[in-house]
Write a protein that holds these residues in place. Structure first.
Motif, short mmCIF file in Angstrom:
data_model
loop_
_atom_site.label_atom_id
_atom_site.label_comp_id
_atom_site.label_asym_id
_atom_site.label_seq_id
_atom_site.Cartn_x
_atom_site.Cartn_y
_atom_site.Cartn_z
N PHE A 207 0.83 -1.20 0.00
CA PHE A 207 0.00 0.00 0.00
C PHE A 207 0.86 1.26 0.00
N ALA A 208 1.98 1.23 0.74
CA ALA A 208 2.87 2.39 0.77
C ALA A 208 3.45 2.66 -0.62
N MET A 209 3.87 1.58 -1.32
CA MET A 209 4.41 1.75 -2.66
C MET A 209 3.35 2.25 -3.63
N ALA A 210 2.12 1.74 -3.48
CA ALA A 210 1.04 2.19 -4.35
C ALA A 210 0.72 3.65 -4.13
N ALA A 211 0.77 4.10 -2.86
CA ALA A 211 0.50 5.51 -2.55
C ALA A 211 1.57 6.42 -3.12
N GLU A 212 2.78 5.87 -3.31
CA GLU A 212 3.88 6.65 -3.90
C GLU A 212 3.81 6.68 -5.42
N LYS A 214 3.60 3.76 -7.42
CA LYS A 214 4.04 2.53 -8.06
C LYS A 214 2.83 1.78 -8.62
N LYS A 215 3.00 1.21 -9.80
CA LYS A 215 1.92 0.44 -10.44
C LYS A 215 1.95 -1.01 -9.93
N PRO A 216 0.80 -1.69 -10.04
CA PRO A 216 0.76 -3.09 -9.59
C PRO A 216 1.83 -3.97 -10.21
N THR A 217 2.15 -3.72 -11.48
CA THR A 217 3.21 -4.51 -12.14
C THR A 217 4.54 -4.30 -11.44
N GLU A 218 4.84 -3.06 -11.08
CA GLU A 218 6.10 -2.75 -10.42
C GLU A 218 6.13 -3.36 -9.02
N ILE A 219 5.00 -3.31 -8.32
CA ILE A 219 4.94 -3.89 -6.97
C ILE A 219 5.10 -5.40 -7.03
N ALA A 220 4.48 -6.05 -8.03
CA ALA A 220 4.62 -7.50 -8.18
C ALA A 220 6.07 -7.88 -8.46
N THR A 221 6.76 -7.09 -9.30
CA THR A 221 8.17 -7.35 -9.59
C THR A 221 9.02 -7.22 -8.33
N VAL A 254 -5.23 -7.21 -3.82
CA VAL A 254 -4.88 -6.81 -2.45
C VAL A 254 -5.20 -5.34 -2.23
N LEU A 255 -4.79 -4.50 -3.16
CA LEU A 255 -4.99 -3.05 -3.02
C LEU A 255 -6.46 -2.66 -3.08
N SER A 256 -7.31 -3.56 -3.57
CA SER A 256 -8.74 -3.27 -3.70
C SER A 256 -9.57 -3.90 -2.59
N ASN A 257 -8.94 -4.64 -1.69
CA ASN A 257 -9.68 -5.38 -0.67
C ASN A 257 -9.87 -4.53 0.58
N PRO A 258 -11.12 -4.18 0.92
CA PRO A 258 -11.37 -3.32 2.09
C PRO A 258 -11.08 -3.99 3.42
N VAL A 259 -10.80 -5.32 3.41
CA VAL A 259 -10.52 -6.01 4.67
C VAL A 259 -9.29 -5.42 5.35
N PRO A 277 -7.26 -3.84 11.60
CA PRO A 277 -6.89 -3.36 10.26
C PRO A 277 -5.38 -3.30 10.10
N LEU A 278 -4.91 -3.45 8.87
CA LEU A 278 -3.48 -3.34 8.59
C LEU A 278 -3.08 -1.93 8.20
N ILE A 279 -4.01 -1.17 7.66
CA ILE A 279 -3.72 0.20 7.22
C ILE A 279 -4.86 1.11 7.64
N GLU A 280 -4.62 2.42 7.59
CA GLU A 280 -5.65 3.40 7.88
C GLU A 280 -6.61 3.53 6.69
N GLN A 281 -7.85 3.88 6.98
CA GLN A 281 -8.85 4.05 5.93
C GLN A 281 -8.41 5.13 4.94
N GLU A 282 -7.74 6.16 5.43
CA GLU A 282 -7.29 7.26 4.57
C GLU A 282 -6.31 6.76 3.51
N LEU A 283 -5.38 5.86 3.92
CA LEU A 283 -4.42 5.31 2.97
C LEU A 283 -5.14 4.43 1.95
N PHE A 284 -6.08 3.64 2.40
CA PHE A 284 -6.83 2.78 1.49
C PHE A 284 -7.57 3.61 0.45
N ASP A 285 -8.23 4.69 0.89
CA ASP A 285 -8.97 5.56 -0.03
C ASP A 285 -8.04 6.23 -1.03
#
Length: 441
Positions: A207-212, A214-221, A254-259, A277-285
């Motif tokens: 989630f931190a990488m996505a907020a910066e 990074k695309k899902p492809t880059e995160i998977a790599t 993973v990035l789309s799962n509200p759990v 929760p693993l992350i804050e709601q603000e980061l998820f949004d």
């Protein structure tokens, strides 16, 4: 040596002695596969055989055959043990059927009535050892039908109670069931979510990488380069799945799962869960907005209409060849069809085989969305039924455009038989399993 008169007499006595015996076939069924050495089928068989043995003075004899249906649903009559029983009845190897309870034959009154009628037509009595007094009179037949009605009623009441229990759990923010998401483990007693610390740290980093940006492809790599693997799971049958390299689609799931923000899904909405929760709601949004913006920009560059999702997988039921896309129009209107017009193999195209594209595509999409119906689940093993239920639940949350794009991946073939006026949809079981696992990580 016996003279002819003595020999004839003894044959007649022997025949009379044999006629007194009733070869009994014991039928057993259990809904779920058991790893216990002493299964439910074994228990039923032992009870029925003891009952038959007690009736030996009356001529009852166990025929020594097993008619067991392990892990077989009562929703269908397509069971190997049941088929073997009726085959032996027709061959004269069984003159009486013995079961522990009537619901071992079926819990559905329609199927139960059919089986009772078949036994009646074959002149083979049925003995239910929990109700051994029931015979073949009109009153007994009425009681048997009433018992079948109550068995079906009890099954439906159980389903209703389970549905109510699930709804109550969701109302309280409790997890009901399903695949445990990456980053969590399941409490062996309560089945609620507990943190899996190593996986949880990786989810936070994703989630931190996505907020910066990074695309899902880059995160998977990144995940694969660091030796991260998807969650490994072992089914009840002992089959191990997961533990694979990450894909962009799995990262996106993973990035789309509200759990991970402390929520649980409830149909098209979410509720506050009881798990940590693993992350804050603000980061998820924030991450969701970034993903949505990319989808919006990409949609401007390409058409959102999936024109021919059944291209190559829709086949003619008469000749077996794929139906070809076809467009006809009047002025500015365009109509899409699938037609049999191929002359492959030297055969002429089948005349009059034409389907409106929208109707057949909608039929295929609706079929997948209704995989959780009792009719669709009938005859499936527990693992396959669970996958179909999960696929149907996920499918109903997708847009029509997303469903159209997934049709070629999940559907193996669709066959239209114009002579029988039937349409059959066959799914790619491996693709379904992969899709459910990828989406529910």
């Amino acid at each position: 040596m016996f003279d002819s008169d003595d020999d004839t007499s003894r044959r007649e006595q022997l025949a009379e002695w044999v006629r007194k015996f009733h070869m009994c076939g014991v039928y057993t069924r259990q809904s779920r596969e058991s790893k216990d050495e002493y299964s439910s089928c074994e228990s039923q068989s032992d009870a029925c055989r003891a009952f038959v043995k007690a009736r030996h003075p009356e001529g009852w004899v166990y025929n020594g055959q097993r008619y067991d249906d392990m892990a077989s649903s009562s929703e269908t009559l397509d069971r190997p043990g049941l088929k073997k029983l009726f085959q032996h009845i027709r061959e004269g190897k069984v003159q009486r059927v013995v079961v522990l309870r009537l619901d071992r034959l079926s819990r559905r009154i329609e199927d139960c009535t059919r089986l009772l009628q078949d036994l009646h037509n074959l002149k083979v009595p049925l003995t239910i050892i929990k109700q051994p007094e029931l015979g073949t009179s009109a009153n007994d037949a009425l009681l048997l039908n009433l018992m079948a009605s109550f068995a079906e009623f009890e099954q439906q009441m159980t389903r209703d109670r389970l549905a109510d229990a699930r709804a109550a759990l969701k109302q309280r923010g409790r997890r009901v069931a399903g695949v445990v998401p990456y980053g969590y483990d399941s409490d062996p007693v309560t089945k609620q979510l507990l943190l899996a610390e190593t996986e949880a740290q990786r989810v936070r980093q994703m989630f931190a990488m996505a907020a910066e940006g990074k695309k899902p492809t880059e995160i998977a790599t990144f995940a694969n380069d660091h030796g991260w693997r998807t969650k490994e799971r072992t089914s009840k049958s002992g089959r191990v799945t997961g533990g694979n390299r990450w894909t962009a689609r799995q990262v996106l799931a993973v990035l789309s799962n509200p759990v991970y923000a402390g929520k649980i899904r409830d149909g098209d909405t979410t509720r506050q869960g009881r798990h940590e929760p693993l992350i804050e709601q603000e980061l998820f949004d924030t991450v969701r907005e970034i993903i949505a913006s990319r989808r919006t920009s990409s949609r401007k560059k390409q058409s959102t209409v999936v024109e021919w999702p059944l291209r190559g997988i829709l086949r003619c039921g008469q000749c077996g060849r794929p139906l070809s896309p076809s467009i006809s129009g009047y002025k500015q209107l365009r109509y899409r069809y699938y037609r049999c017009r191929s002359d492959a193999g030297g055969q002429p195209a089948c005349k009059g085989v034409s389907l409106p594209a929208y109707e057949i595509e909608t039929f295929a999409i609706t079929t997948i969305g209704e995989l959780n119906s009792s009719e669709s689940l009938a005859g499936l093993d527990d693992e396959s039924a669970k996958q179909y239920e999960q696929l149907a639940a996920i499918w109903q949350q997708l847009s029509l455009n997303e469903q159209g794009k997934l049709i070629p991946q999940l559907v193996q073939e669709v066959v239209f038989d114009s002579e029988q006026s039937t349409i059959s949809v066959t799914l790619n079981s491996e693709a379904v399993e992969e899709f459910v696992q990828a989406t529910r990580l």
